[in-house]
Design an enzyme around this catalytic site. Sequence first.
Site, mmCIF file in Angstrom:
data_model
loop_
_atom_site.group_PDB
_atom_site.id
_atom_site.type_symbol
_atom_site.label_atom_id
_atom_site.label_comp_id
_atom_site.label_asym_id
_atom_site.label_seq_id
_atom_site.Cartn_x
_atom_site.Cartn_y
_atom_site.Cartn_z
ATOM 1 N N GLN A 246 -2.962 -12.082 8.049
ATOM 2 C CA GLN A 246 -3.178 -11.778 6.627
ATOM 3 C C GLN A 246 -2.519 -12.839 5.750
ATOM 4 O OE1 GLN A 246 -2.895 -7.741 4.674
ATOM 5 N NE2 GLN A 246 -0.845 -8.452 4.180
ATOM 6 N N GLN B 131 -10.319 -2.304 2.369
ATOM 7 C CA GLN B 131 -9.858 -2.963 3.594
ATOM 8 C C GLN B 131 -9.821 -2.019 4.800
ATOM 9 O OE1 GLN B 131 -5.908 -3.898 1.643
ATOM 10 N NE2 GLN B 131 -5.145 -3.666 3.707
ATOM 11 N N MET C 286 0.847 -1.196 0.000
ATOM 12 C CA MET C 286 0.000 0.000 0.000
ATOM 13 C C MET C 286 0.886 1.252 0.000
ATOM 14 S SD MET C 286 -3.494 -0.854 2.001
ATOM 15 C CE MET C 286 -2.904 -0.583 3.660
ATOM 16 N N HIS D 88 9.440 -3.327 3.286
ATOM 17 C CA HIS D 88 8.961 -3.587 1.921
ATOM 18 C C HIS D 88 10.130 -3.899 0.989
ATOM 19 C CE1 HIS D 88 5.634 -0.764 3.332
ATOM 20 N NE2 HIS D 88 4.957 -1.834 2.945
ATOM 21 N N ARG E 23 2.534 2.664 9.394
ATOM 22 C CA ARG E 23 1.762 3.387 10.418
ATOM 23 C C ARG E 23 2.643 3.884 11.569
ATOM 24 N NH1 ARG E 23 -2.591 -0.425 8.817
ATOM 25 N NH2 ARG E 23 -4.344 0.835 8.117
ATOM 26 N N LEU F 105 8.909 -2.699 11.626
ATOM 27 C CA LEU F 105 8.696 -1.596 10.689
ATOM 28 C C LEU F 105 7.273 -1.650 10.162
ATOM 29 C CD1 LEU F 105 12.016 -1.501 8.616
ATOM 30 C CD2 LEU F 105 11.446 -0.391 10.791
ATOM 31 N N SER F 106 6.640 -0.494 10.086
ATOM 32 C CA SER F 106 5.270 -0.394 9.590
ATOM 33 C C SER F 106 5.070 1.021 9.074
ATOM 34 C CB SER F 106 4.267 -0.659 10.728
ATOM 35 O OG SER F 106 2.980 -0.200 10.362
ATOM 36 N N GLU G 289 5.722 -11.413 6.933
ATOM 37 C CA GLU G 289 5.223 -12.213 8.064
ATOM 38 C C GLU G 289 4.640 -11.336 9.165
ATOM 39 O OE1 GLU G 289 8.359 -14.768 9.439
ATOM 40 O OE2 GLU G 289 8.036 -16.204 7.816
#
Length: 288
Positions: free
Chosen positions: A156, A64, A33, A40, A190, A187-188, A151
């Site tokens: 998901q 989603q 996204m 990523h 968000r 890591l995200s 992971e």
Amino acid sequence: MSGLELVRDVAGLRARVAVARAAGQRVALVPTMGALHAGHLSLVELARRHAGFVVASVFVNPLQFGANEDFGRYPRDEAGDRAQLARAGCDLLFAPEVTTVYPPGFATRVEVAGLSEPFEGAVRPGHFGGVATVVTKLLVMAAPDVAVFGEKDWQQLAVIRRLVADLDLPVEIVAGPVCRDADGLALSSRNAYLTADERARAAALPAALRAAATALAGGAPVEPTLGAARAALLEAGFASVDYITLVDPDTLAPLATLDGPARLLAAARLGTTRLLDTLAVAPGTPPA
Ligand code: PAF
């Protein structure tokens, strides 16, 4: 200079994938996204090990997000994403408009029963229907040999493996390990929402999971160990803990005892930000 190409339409995507296939290359897809980070990029590098032609998709999927969730403020940075993908050696960026993925009249949903229902599914009704629908579409659009997912979103990943098996989609699902900052925070995209104070407190989440995994590996009982992890998060300033649980890695069935390989799954709120994390657990094997 970058060899990254950009397409926004399905015909262009398929034409470029066909050229790669005709040249004898395996094709990998890394769905994202956007708001890309090192996690990523590690998936792009993993994809590169499985395929000669690597496609990344960047699409903030409205389906989603719940009505009161962060679709509007989800971080978007296409220029930054393109630069990072180019540096990571990605070949093609597929960045469709919402109307390309969901044209007027779009009326189909993919729902994965069972695995979609607990944990994230219970806290975010409709979320996994949106994920399953867009992932199915992306897999049909790009028709990759391999698709790579992180992971970190363990539930998901289980939902996607199930839908690929159930729909006989001819794609191999490859999972990349969680990437973490120096203090352990997964890591995200968000994480960008966290204030400086929240960011400092956020490391309590991976710390609580590591402490729980260590205790469980050493034979500690499950319920008190999970209770101690929950208490540690609240003590560290988390506003609430949506769940912290020990599950079978494949079926996601909650486990009352640790008898073999298992997974800790957790989601907790720090200020207005929800953080997710996961860790493998096995009897007699503390986390590395
Ligand atoms: O994990 C994500 O970034 C998204 O849920 C995905 C798989 C790209 C589907 O929109």
